[in-house]
Design an enzyme around this catalytic site. Structure first.
Site, PDB file in Angstrom:
ATOM      1  N   GLU A 232      40.647  48.023  43.885  1.00  0.00           N
ATOM      2  CA  GLU A 232      40.464  46.689  44.468  1.00  0.00           C
ATOM      3  C   GLU A 232      41.656  46.164  44.691  1.00  0.00           C
ATOM      4  O   GLU A 232      42.119  45.602  43.682  1.00  0.00           O
ATOM      5  CB  GLU A 232      39.426  46.071  43.939  1.00  0.00           C
ATOM      6  N   CYS A 266      42.500  37.665  45.683  1.00  0.00           N
ATOM      7  CA  CYS A 266      42.710  38.755  46.536  1.00  0.00           C
ATOM      8  C   CYS A 266      41.995  38.569  47.729  1.00  0.00           C
ATOM      9  O   CYS A 266      42.577  38.729  48.665  1.00  0.00           O
ATOM     10  CB  CYS A 266      42.438  39.898  45.774  1.00  0.00           C
TER      11      CYS A 266
END
Length: 461
Positions: A232, A266
């Site tokens: 991720e 993110c």
């Protein structure tokens, strides 16, 4: 030889918090062996038994919520109120996983095409090693650890060094909840030791949350050992404001999406692409809202923005702003490093942003927004997809059905938010495409990442 040490620092006060010693290689080997032994017992427990422990962890997180939230804020500077929200999300993940794991991993039966019966099982594989970042010190751990514990695996954690205190406190919370010993262990190690863990025969899976560059390195090392990975990684998510958007809602959600968690997320909103017909209206209101944000002590209820987690991260972000301006971007607000204590960076808005600038091409991990004007809706979607990343994004439009169609058929990302900004939902998959990584967490998908999908074929003569 004396063990090497390092210290953590409060980014608000710049004061040293605590010093820690790195583990020796022998200590690491012992942890791995014990983790494997714990797995061999844990995998035999049924889902109800595992779920009882996981629900207990969720309760323990609430019992220690205030202390845990304070520690996270002290170590990485996030707003205290958002640290508390993070703990609440982690408890939700525990409860969701405990209640739904059995359904996600139940055996499936199929009729074989040439006669006979097939059974598909999802069985645990062993130790899952997580390398996690500092920006959500509790959530990043819970996200992968809880699903893998429910699947029957054991878990090792290498947390970012600047949130070591949070990592160790989480380990104590797991123990306080009664989780059997050695099923979840924190490794205080250096990069070279981490490489050895990836190669270790008892470690069966590796999951990383981090930058794209880190993802490439870990993927290469794990791939050389033929080990499953979930990555991720970063992104520069585009928020698209279409011609028929409710500008008031768009501005509100876009500001929240850019500065939540001090902009160090993110899946944060980073590029804001407004069509020409509404660009000026959106820009004016957006800049005004960014200017009014209060940057102060993250423990004050009135604060909208705390410091960045480390000085080097702030310096990197500022250099990205400078480089973007040198290549044609224009600063509408912010863009300076304030004087005084703390690694603060002001809410910053850039316009005239185009390809070749860091503000367009790269991930700006902090409270800096890039405004981009598009000719029309089609051009806006084209710009949104003009990225090497593909984690999340958003569409603002009063025509929800059309926005859904654009999200489904046009947005090249793992997640799309309609008239909102990106936060994790325990029952929805989380992850991206392209340089934002691969694999999924949450939503019943994450629990299947590190299991053996086993086929049992039965002949019926």
């Amino acid at each position: 030889m004396e063990a090497k040490t390092f210290s953590t620092e409060n980014p608000t006060t710049e004061e040293t918090l605590h010093s820690y010693k790195y583990m020796t290689d022998d200590e690491v080997e012992t942890v791995i062996q014990n983790s494997h032994d714990a797995f061999l017992k844990w995998k035999k427990r049924n889902f109800r038994e595992r779920g009882n422990f996981i629900k207990a962890i969720g309760k323990a997180l609430q019992n220690h919520k205030n202390k845990l939230a304070e520690l996270m804020t002290d170590e990485m500077g996030k707003l205290l109120k958002q640290s508390k929200q993070e703990v609440d999300l982690c408890t939700e993940i525990c409860n969701f996983s405990a209640e739904n794991a059995e359904q996600f991993l139940k055996n499936e039966q199929r009729e074989l095409l040439n006669g006979g019966k097939g059974i598909i099982t999802y069985t645990p594989i062993g130790i899952v090693y997580g390398i996690q970042p500092w920006n959500y010190p509790c959530y990043q751990v819970i996200r992968y650890a809880i699903s893998n514990l429910m699947a029957g695996n054991s878990v090792l954690l290498k947390h970012a060094s600047n949130v070591t205190g949070t990592a160790l406190f989480l380990e104590s919370i797991f123990e306080d909840a009664g989780l059997p010993k050695d099923l979840f262990k924190v490794l205080i190690i250096e990069h070279e030791q981490s490489d050895v863990i990836i190669k270790h025969k008892l470690v069966r899976g590796i999951t990383l949350t981090g930058s794209s560059d880190a993802g490439k390195i870990i993927a290469e090392k794990a791939g050389a050992e033929l080990k499953k990975t979930v990555l991720e990684l970063g992104s520069n998510d585009a928020y698209v404001i279409l011609e028929d958007a409710d500008i008031k809602i768009a501005v509100e959600k876009c500001v929240q999406g850019r500065i939540y968690n001090n902009g160090e997320t993110c899946i944060a909103a980073k590029r804001f692409i407004a069509v020409e017909s509404v660009y000026d209206e959106f820009k004016s209101a957006f800049v005004q809202e960014m200017k009014q944000l209060v940057m102060d002590d993250p423990k004050k209820e009135s604060s909208d923005l705390g410091p960045m987690a480390r000085k080097d991260l702030r310096d990197t972000l500022h250099q990205q702003v400078i480089n973007s301006v040198e290549k044609g971007a224009k600063i509408l607000c912010g863009g300076n490093i304030p004087e005084g204590k703390g690694y603060y960076y002001p809410p910053t808005v850039l316009e005239c942003v185009s390809s070749g600038q860091p503000a367009y091409d790269d991930e700006l991990f902090g409270p800096v927004a890039a405004l981009i004007k598009a000719n029309d809706d089609d051009d806006a979607m084209k710009i949104a997809n003009d990225s090497r990343y593909g984690l999340g994004g958003a569409i603002f439009s009063k025509n929800t059905e059309r926005a859904i169609a654009l999200a489904e058929n046009n947005f090249d990302t793992g997640m799309v938010f309609i008239n909102s900004f990106g936060l994790a939902e325990p029952n929805m998959p989380f992850g991206g495409v392209k340089n934002s990584g691969f694999g999924r967490e949450h939503g019943g998908f994450g629990i299947k990442e590190f299991v053996n999908v086993k086929s049992i074929l039965i002949s019926e003569d």
